[in-house]
Design an enzyme around this catalytic site. Sequence first.
Site, PDB file in Angstrom:
ATOM      1  N   HIS A 145       0.770  -1.243   0.037  1.00  0.00           N
ATOM      2  CA  HIS A 145      -0.033   0.094   0.011  1.00  0.00           C
ATOM      3  C   HIS A 145       0.862   1.315   0.110  1.00  0.00           C
ATOM      4  O   HIS A 145       1.811   1.301   0.748  1.00  0.00           O
ATOM      5  CB  HIS A 145      -0.752   0.135   1.400  1.00  0.00           C
ATOM      6  CG  HIS A 145      -2.046  -0.723   1.190  1.00  0.00           C
ATOM      7  ND1 HIS A 145      -3.330   0.098   0.738  1.00  0.00           N
ATOM      8  CD2 HIS A 145      -2.609  -2.150   1.141  1.00  0.00           C
ATOM      9  CE1 HIS A 145      -4.292  -0.768   0.718  1.00  0.00           C
ATOM     10  NE2 HIS A 145      -3.812  -2.119   0.980  1.00  0.00           N
ATOM     11  N   ASP A 150       0.372   3.912   1.447  1.00  0.00           N
ATOM     12  CA  ASP A 150       0.555   4.578   2.867  1.00  0.00           C
ATOM     13  C   ASP A 150       1.164   3.564   4.014  1.00  0.00           C
ATOM     14  O   ASP A 150       1.340   3.803   5.072  1.00  0.00           O
ATOM     15  CB  ASP A 150      -0.953   4.797   3.633  1.00  0.00           C
ATOM     16  CG  ASP A 150      -1.740   3.351   3.527  1.00  0.00           C
ATOM     17  OD1 ASP A 150      -1.337   2.443   3.370  1.00  0.00           O
ATOM     18  OD2 ASP A 150      -3.048   3.627   4.024  1.00  0.00           O
ATOM     19  N   ARG A 151       1.889   2.505   3.330  1.00  0.00           N
ATOM     20  CA  ARG A 151       2.626   1.671   3.940  1.00  0.00           C
ATOM     21  C   ARG A 151       1.972   0.923   5.089  1.00  0.00           C
ATOM     22  O   ARG A 151       2.358   0.200   5.889  1.00  0.00           O
ATOM     23  CB  ARG A 151       3.718   2.644   4.702  1.00  0.00           C
ATOM     24  CG  ARG A 151       5.142   2.584   3.703  1.00  0.00           C
ATOM     25  CD  ARG A 151       4.953   2.977   2.499  1.00  0.00           C
ATOM     26  NE  ARG A 151       6.092   2.836   1.512  1.00  0.00           N
ATOM     27  CZ  ARG A 151       6.108   3.100   0.180  1.00  0.00           C
ATOM     28  NH1 ARG A 151       4.969   3.513  -0.473  1.00  0.00           N
ATOM     29  NH2 ARG A 151       7.364   3.073  -0.421  1.00  0.00           N
ATOM     30  N   LEU A 152       0.700   0.935   4.906  1.00  0.00           N
ATOM     31  CA  LEU A 152      -0.196   0.068   5.718  1.00  0.00           C
ATOM     32  C   LEU A 152      -0.391  -1.221   4.847  1.00  0.00           C
ATOM     33  O   LEU A 152      -1.747  -1.534   4.617  1.00  0.00           O
ATOM     34  CB  LEU A 152      -1.544   0.583   6.355  1.00  0.00           C
ATOM     35  CG  LEU A 152      -1.155   1.419   7.458  1.00  0.00           C
ATOM     36  CD1 LEU A 152      -2.602   2.262   8.094  1.00  0.00           C
ATOM     37  CD2 LEU A 152      -0.494   0.979   8.724  1.00  0.00           C
TER      38      LEU A 152
END
Length: 225
Positions: A200, A202-204
């Site tokens: 992702h 957003d790094r999530l």
Amino acid sequence: MYRMEAVKGIDMCDSRVSYGSVDFTKDDLVSQDDPYAQFNHWFKQAKECDAIAEPNAMAIATCSANIPSVRMVLMKWIGPNGLVFFTNLCSRKGRELEDNPNASVVFYWPPLHRQIRVEGKVKKLSEEESTKYFHSRPRDSQISASVSKQSSVIESKVVLRQEHERLKQKYADESVPIPKPPDWGGYIIEPSCFEFWQGHSDRLHDRIVFAQQSDSTWTVQLLAP
Ligand SMILES: Cc1cc2nc3c(=O)[nH]c(=O)nc-3n(C[C@H](O)[C@H](O)[C@H](O)COP(=O)(O)O)c2cc1C
């Protein structure tokens, strides 16, 4: 301890690739009981992606005497019992697997922002199956496998080229089979764990892990990214 200023070289700190925003949840799994179904689904999508030249390329880590080592190999088969690859059984990886049959592999498909990790124990394929696959390879590859004592130190490639040429002439008649070297063969990795990772921006990122239980069923859990 190192200070960053001391690490001279290429600075990648500002490099950011967008991983998209596709959510991958338990509800998106093809099956919650069968990680192979999910593997096959993602693998098919990777195969259909023109930007992925070798979707079957995987890094395999082995570990002997507490020293890990990793290299790429090509998965040639995946079936209900595991993933198959071929190599020289006396190579570094072969020797390490002899010492410790636990292996860990990872596939990474950048255009899809996906990785799959698989962990398990390896077993050797039978001589019969290794020989069958060996003879399905182009004759040039069969000869290369015959002349290369993989992972051993060589003086130069000249000797290998000469030996390759010699065998090429010896086996010029295509009706004569090239014998499979005794130290060349296949391994099957019998997975005990699969992890599916979807990136992702957003790094999530999403991580879904299948772990095999003692009764051979699989549990599914999410992991923090
Ligand atoms: C994309 C790719 C695919 C490879 N496939 C194989 C393979 O299927 N079998 C193999 O023995 N080596 C393969 N290699 C070479 C290995 O990465 C490695 O150099 C070799 O097996 C020796 O490793 P070792 O000394 O750790 O045993 C491949 C390399 C690359 C880059």
